[in-house]
Design an enzyme around this catalytic site. Structure first.
Site, PDB file in Angstrom:
ATOM      1  N   CYS A  45      27.000  17.968  29.991  1.00  0.00           N
ATOM      2  CA  CYS A  45      27.261  18.956  31.024  1.00  0.00           C
ATOM      3  C   CYS A  45      26.921  18.271  32.340  1.00  0.00           C
ATOM      4  O   CYS A  45      25.783  17.869  32.557  1.00  0.00           O
ATOM      5  CB  CYS A  45      26.376  20.186  30.826  1.00  0.00           C
ATOM      6  SG  CYS A  45      26.356  21.226  32.290  1.00  0.00           S
TER       7      CYS A  45
ATOM      8  N   TYR B 254      -6.718   0.157   7.602  1.00  0.00           N
ATOM      9  CA  TYR B 254      -6.555  -0.883   8.616  1.00  0.00           C
ATOM     10  C   TYR B 254      -7.874  -1.054   9.340  1.00  0.00           C
ATOM     11  O   TYR B 254      -8.372  -0.118   9.947  1.00  0.00           O
ATOM     12  CB  TYR B 254      -5.453  -0.432   9.583  1.00  0.00           C
ATOM     13  CG  TYR B 254      -5.089  -1.400  10.695  1.00  0.00           C
ATOM     14  CD1 TYR B 254      -5.237  -2.772  10.550  1.00  0.00           C
ATOM     15  CD2 TYR B 254      -4.550  -0.921  11.893  1.00  0.00           C
ATOM     16  CE1 TYR B 254      -4.876  -3.637  11.576  1.00  0.00           C
ATOM     17  CE2 TYR B 254      -4.178  -1.779  12.915  1.00  0.00           C
ATOM     18  CZ  TYR B 254      -4.353  -3.133  12.751  1.00  0.00           C
ATOM     19  OH  TYR B 254      -3.984  -3.978  13.765  1.00  0.00           O
TER      20      TYR B 254
ATOM     21  N   CYS C  61      22.232  23.572  36.042  1.00  0.00           N
ATOM     22  CA  CYS C  61      22.253  24.066  34.662  1.00  0.00           C
ATOM     23  C   CYS C  61      20.806  24.290  34.192  1.00  0.00           C
ATOM     24  O   CYS C  61      20.018  23.337  34.142  1.00  0.00           O
ATOM     25  CB  CYS C  61      22.990  23.027  33.806  1.00  0.00           C
ATOM     26  SG  CYS C  61      23.059  23.433  32.068  1.00  0.00           S
TER      27      CYS C  61
ATOM     28  N   GLU D  19       0.850  -1.193   0.000  1.00  0.00           N
ATOM     29  CA  GLU D  19       0.000   0.000   0.000  1.00  0.00           C
ATOM     30  C   GLU D  19       0.876   1.229   0.000  1.00  0.00           C
ATOM     31  O   GLU D  19       2.046   1.157   0.379  1.00  0.00           O
ATOM     32  CB  GLU D  19      -0.831   0.049   1.299  1.00  0.00           C
ATOM     33  CG  GLU D  19      -1.748  -1.092   1.457  1.00  0.00           C
ATOM     34  CD  GLU D  19      -2.305  -1.167   2.881  1.00  0.00           C
ATOM     35  OE1 GLU D  19      -2.155  -0.202   3.649  1.00  0.00           O
ATOM     36  OE2 GLU D  19      -2.883  -2.204   3.184  1.00  0.00           O
TER      37      GLU D  19
ATOM     38  N   CYS E 193      29.923  24.130  28.853  1.00  0.00           N
ATOM     39  CA  CYS E 193      28.474  24.178  28.639  1.00  0.00           C
ATOM     40  C   CYS E 193      28.101  25.596  28.185  1.00  0.00           C
ATOM     41  O   CYS E 193      28.468  26.570  28.843  1.00  0.00           O
ATOM     42  CB  CYS E 193      27.742  23.838  29.932  1.00  0.00           C
ATOM     43  SG  CYS E 193      25.961  24.041  29.791  1.00  0.00           S
TER      44      CYS E 193
ATOM     45  N   LYS F  67      10.577   3.388   3.418  1.00  0.00           N
ATOM     46  CA  LYS F  67      10.551   4.838   3.237  1.00  0.00           C
ATOM     47  C   LYS F  67      11.247   5.213   1.933  1.00  0.00           C
ATOM     48  O   LYS F  67      12.349   4.723   1.652  1.00  0.00           O
ATOM     49  CB  LYS F  67      11.281   5.520   4.398  1.00  0.00           C
ATOM     50  CG  LYS F  67      10.564   5.403   5.718  1.00  0.00           C
ATOM     51  CD  LYS F  67       9.275   6.193   5.712  1.00  0.00           C
ATOM     52  CE  LYS F  67       8.831   6.634   7.079  1.00  0.00           C
ATOM     53  NZ  LYS F  67       9.536   7.695   7.700  1.00  0.00           N
TER      54      LYS F  67
ATOM     55  N   ASP G   9       1.166  10.389   3.993  1.00  0.00           N
ATOM     56  CA  ASP G   9       1.880  11.236   4.932  1.00  0.00           C
ATOM     57  C   ASP G   9       0.927  12.283   5.492  1.00  0.00           C
ATOM     58  O   ASP G   9       0.865  13.417   5.020  1.00  0.00           O
ATOM     59  CB  ASP G   9       3.052  11.905   4.199  1.00  0.00           C
ATOM     60  CG  ASP G   9       4.023  12.529   5.174  1.00  0.00           C
ATOM     61  OD1 ASP G   9       3.925  12.243   6.377  1.00  0.00           O
ATOM     62  OD2 ASP G   9       4.882  13.298   4.726  1.00  0.00           O
TER      63      ASP G   9
ATOM     64  N   LYS H  11       2.122   4.641   1.659  1.00  0.00           N
ATOM     65  CA  LYS H  11       2.174   5.179   3.012  1.00  0.00           C
ATOM     66  C   LYS H  11       1.805   6.654   2.919  1.00  0.00           C
ATOM     67  O   LYS H  11       2.581   7.456   2.393  1.00  0.00           O
ATOM     68  CB  LYS H  11       3.562   4.988   3.610  1.00  0.00           C
ATOM     69  CG  LYS H  11       3.635   5.412   5.046  1.00  0.00           C
ATOM     70  CD  LYS H  11       4.923   4.943   5.676  1.00  0.00           C
ATOM     71  CE  LYS H  11       4.968   5.218   7.149  1.00  0.00           C
ATOM     72  NZ  LYS H  11       4.828   6.626   7.509  1.00  0.00           N
TER      73      LYS H  11
ATOM     74  N   CYS I  61      25.847  27.102  31.304  1.00  0.00           N
ATOM     75  CA  CYS I  61      26.305  27.342  32.676  1.00  0.00           C
ATOM     76  C   CYS I  61      27.830  27.338  32.791  1.00  0.00           C
ATOM     77  O   CYS I  61      28.368  27.442  33.902  1.00  0.00           O
ATOM     78  CB  CYS I  61      25.692  26.319  33.626  1.00  0.00           C
ATOM     79  SG  CYS I  61      26.348  24.660  33.408  1.00  0.00           S
TER      80      CYS I  61
HETATM   81  S1  IVH Z   1      -0.778   0.501   8.861  1.00  0.00           S
HETATM   82  C1  IVH Z   1      -0.377  -1.182  13.357  1.00  0.00           C
HETATM   83  N1  IVH Z   1      -0.887   1.531   6.479  1.00  0.00           N
HETATM   84  O1  IVH Z   1       2.204   5.415   9.095  1.00  0.00           O
HETATM   85  C2  IVH Z   1       0.053  -0.183  12.340  1.00  0.00           C
HETATM   86  N2  IVH Z   1      -0.104   2.915   8.248  1.00  0.00           N
HETATM   87  O2  IVH Z   1       4.672   4.848  10.648  1.00  0.00           O
HETATM   88  C3  IVH Z   1      -1.025   0.152  11.409  1.00  0.00           C
HETATM   89  N3  IVH Z   1       0.419   5.217   7.577  1.00  0.00           N
HETATM   90  O3  IVH Z   1       0.833   5.315  12.313  1.00  0.00           O
HETATM   91  C4  IVH Z   1      -0.612   1.179  10.433  1.00  0.00           C
HETATM   92  N4  IVH Z   1      -0.120   4.977   5.442  1.00  0.00           N
HETATM   93  O4  IVH Z   1      -0.268   6.851  10.567  1.00  0.00           O
HETATM   94  C5  IVH Z   1      -0.563   1.747   7.763  1.00  0.00           C
HETATM   95  N5  IVH Z   1      -1.105   2.305   4.315  1.00  0.00           N
HETATM   96  C6  IVH Z   1      -0.776   2.527   5.582  1.00  0.00           C
HETATM   97  C7  IVH Z   1      -0.318   3.782   6.051  1.00  0.00           C
HETATM   98  C8  IVH Z   1       0.019   3.932   7.400  1.00  0.00           C
HETATM   99  C9  IVH Z   1       0.309   5.815   6.380  1.00  0.00           C
HETATM  100  C10 IVH Z   1       0.913   5.871   8.799  1.00  0.00           C
HETATM  101  C11 IVH Z   1       0.103   5.607  10.049  1.00  0.00           C
HETATM  102  C12 IVH Z   1       1.034   4.926  10.997  1.00  0.00           C
HETATM  103  C13 IVH Z   1       2.356   5.365  10.477  1.00  0.00           C
HETATM  104  C14 IVH Z   1       3.425   4.375  10.885  1.00  0.00           C
END
Ligand code: IVH
Length: 668
Positions: free
Chosen positions: A424, A226, A430, A113, A406, A312, A117, A115, A409
């Site tokens: 420090c 999910y 401090c 899937e 430091c 990533k 952002d 990810k 301080c």
């Molecule tokens: S699954 C139990 N699927 O990425 C974990 N997360 O770094 C279930 N996120 O907290 C997460 N796209 O906010 C999942 N296709 C995707 C996602 C995704 C973005 C985010 C989500 C999660 C974070 C983890």
């Protein structure tokens, strides 16, 4: 129109409008004009005003939000909201695959899937209606932002069809599309206001706004990825999400089943390019084991599921100029060098500073002031300097030399053998260390004291009202109320927060003390094993390192902390104020030593308890749950579909194999 007719028409309009919403915002295929939609919405609004007895918080009319100020109640998640572990290379994905296969001992399909952002959200539906929307918060508790979420048009308030579970949670990401973000920023620019950094932060900020009408105007979107619940229709994560799409949720079309790693890698290559055409920000690919049965078999670590990993995308790399280096002192006294840069735009954000971590990093980069450096920014990670363009270095540029004193301080810095950071040592004198410790103490994961944040701590410290944690408990209402921008009400809130903190469980108090290397998990372990502050205080290095998960570094730090007379006095005073310094009765209740000293491996799928529950039971009863089989393993707790190789190995090593029932009988 009489009551009955009105009720019927209201129902009809709500169904129709929700269907149009779905067509427009989820499928992106509208079937009526905006004008016709508005006419129907107006008709519904009018009827709802005339017949308030039919009001419904999930009516399409509620999507416009309200001017009433939102107060976010904190609610506990039924299932913790964990994050994902990250991978940055194909090799790390292969390692993930190996780990998975070692546990499940069979082949499996993966789902890939995008990810997204944005900011994560958990939605609860009961009988087909949205009943609650909660932010991630600290993963255990989040803010109830239902009123704001109702304004997001792609989130269904009522589900379509009727084959959804009676009760389930669905999680996803709330995002702000690029075009909405750009539009917002150009308005700000025209008004001469400061610009927003990026769509992710803006989405998160918007979701927490007090006025849901403004949220409605911000045109947020949401992708769900999910689904969790007891009666899900299918065993496949992929298949369930396809069903969820039919119920009205926005599920990304980019989701795909991959039969093997080659298909996973092809998916990554494809989307690393294609993602730039998407209307929203993505920062990677998530790879998940498709079968929910296998997912349960794999379970979770303390932080993330073992059945998923996030790959990533490579971060964007940009060249800019290093103007200077400054030094920050944290609550533990660690000194972090920070690069001040010529501002530069990276991945949608203006970057002015980057962490340099420690003296070694500076030396390895051979940094000189004035250098042209390469800066990288990946996801939420603080930007970092990855290299220097030596061809652009002028002979007059001066090398960066780490400071000896430091900056706050002036105490000479120390560097322990084998450690990268400079410290420090002036722990109790401090200012940033003192303030940092107080901030940590009152933080959400610590004592969670309402009304006390960084600014107030700063103010209290600068005004001389609080120089140590103890002083916080000795504050008077008049002193607080007299502070700048503080009234009677806020003062009372702080006092109430301090009073309430006396009920915070011991493990959080221990964590809040800010002992180096004693994070949340270590604090929990120490409390579980040693029960009282006196036991922890008098424990020797040997006693501490005997505890599972407590290494030498942690043990040394604990012993050192308790050898300081100031700290002993601090604890005595906090005790006198009524803070908790021993394990709670309820926690002690389920604990036994029935499995004391036993190593148990879990394998297969189970009928009565999930693997995680079994793991907890083992630990609560003094046993140890181990990941791989060896001569030292005492039992193999076997469920259904246990892998043949594990079984064979257990037989070879003469390790007794027990069923779930037999295991539970051991605890009786
Ligand atoms: S699954 C139990 N699927 O990425 C974990 N997360 O770094 C279930 N996120 O907290 C997460 N796209 O906010 C999942 N296709 C995707 C996602 C995704 C973005 C985010 C989500 C999660 C974070 C983890």
């Amino acid at each position: 129109m009489n009551q009955e007719e009105a009720q019927k028409r209201i129902q009809q309009l709500r169904t129709e409008l929700e269907e149009h919403n779905y067509n427009y915002y989820v499928l992106a295929k509208p079937v009526i004009s905006d004008f016709d939609f508005d006419m129907k919405l107006k008709e519904l609004e009018k009827l709802e005003t005339e017949f308030p007895q039919f009001a419904d918080s999930n009516s399409p009319t509620q999507r416009v939000g309200s001017d009433l100020s939102n107060d976010f109640e904190q609610v506990e998640h039924k299932y913790s909201m964990l994050s994902l572990s990250n991978a940055y290379s194909e090799g790390e994905i292969r390692d993930f695959d190996t780990r998975v296969k070692k546990i499940i001992e069979t082949n499996c399909d993966y789902v890939c899937e995008l990810k997204f952002d944005g900011t994560s959200i958990s939605l609860t539906y009961e009988n087909g209606e949205l009943i609650r929307a909660v932010t991630r918060g600290d993963g255990v508790r989040g803010d109830d932002v239902t009123a704001n979420v109702r304004t997001i048009k792609s989130i269904p308030l009522k589900l379509r069809g009727d084959n959804y579970p009676d009760l389930f949670e669905i999680r996803g990401e709330i995002v702000m599309p690029f075009n909405v973000f750009d539009e917002l920023n150009s308005e700000l620019e025209k008004a001469g206001e400061p610009l927003l950094a990026n769509p992710r932060n803006t989405a998160a900020g918007t979701l927490k706004m007090k006025n849901s009408k403004v949220v409605a105007s911000r045109k947020l979107d949401a992708y769900l990825y999910y689904i969790i619940g007891k009666d899900l229709p299918e065993d496949g994560h992929y298949e369930n999400l396809q069903k969820a799409r039919e119920w009205g949720f926005k599920i990304s079309d980019a989701m795909q089943i991959c039969k093997n790693l080659d298909e996973v890698f092809a998916y990554i290559r494809k989307w690393d390019v294609e993602r730039h055409k998407l209307p929203v920000a993505t920062d990677g690919i998530v790879i998940k084991v498709n079968s929910i049965n296998l997912q349960e078999n794999l379970g979770f670590t303390a932080k993330s599921p073992r059945w998923a990993i996030a790959y990533k995308f490579k971060a964007e790399n940009v060249a800019t100029v290093l103007k200077s280096v400054s030094y920050q002192v944290g609550r533990t006294g660690a000194v972090t060098p920070v690069a001040n840069l010529e501002p530069v735009q990276i991945a949608g954000t203006m970057v002015k500073r980057a962490s340099l971590h420690n003296a070694d990093i500076i030396a390895n980069l051979d940094l000189h002031i004035g250098d042209t450096v390469f800066v990288e920014k990946g996801g939420e990670i603080i930007p970092k300097i990855t290299g220097v363009d030596a061809t652009k270095r002028h002979p007059m540029f001066q090398p960066v030399t780490f400071i000896n004193e430091c900056p706050e301080c002036k105490t000479p810095l120390i560097r322990k053998e084998g450690e990268a950071a400079h410290y420090c040592p002036n722990e109790d004198g401090c200012p940033p260390q003192i303030k940092g410790k107080m901030e940590h103490f009152v933080s959400r994961k610590g004592m969670d004291i309402d009304g006390l944040g960084q600014e107030t701590i700063d103010l209290l410290y600068n005004e001389g009202l609080a120089k140590t944690i103890i002083d916080l408990y000795e504050l008077k209402k008049e002193q607080l109320a007299a502070l700048e921008r503080m009234g009677e009400k806020s003062a009372q809130r702080i006092l109430d927060g301090l009073e309430a903190s006396k009920q915070v469980p011991f493990e959080r108090v221990l964590f809040a003390l800010g002992i180096r290397f004693v994070g949340e998990t270590v604090a929990k372990t120490l409390v579980k094993k040693l029960h009282t502050i006196e036991n922890i205080q008098t424990a020797t290095l040997e006693q501490l390192t005997e505890i599972d998960e407590i290494g030498e570094k942690i043990a040394e730090s604990v012993v050192e902390w308790f050898s300081n007379e100031t700290h002993i006095q601090l604890i005595e005073k906090l005790k006198a104020h009524g803070l908790r310094f021993k394990i709670g009765e309820e926690q002690l209740a389920g604990q036994t030593d029935k499995l004391n000293g036993l190593s148990i491996i879990i394998s297969g799928t189970f009928e009565i308890h999930s693997r995680d529950e079994l793991k907890k039971l083992i630990e609560k009863n003094g046993g140890k749950n181990v990941g791989s089989i060896s001569k030292k393993t005492n039992y193999l707790l076997a469920g259904k579909n246990i892998g043949p190789s594990k079984l064979e190995k257990a037989k070879k090593l003469n390790i007794p194999i027990i069923s779930e029932e037999e295991f539970l009988r051991m605890l009786e």
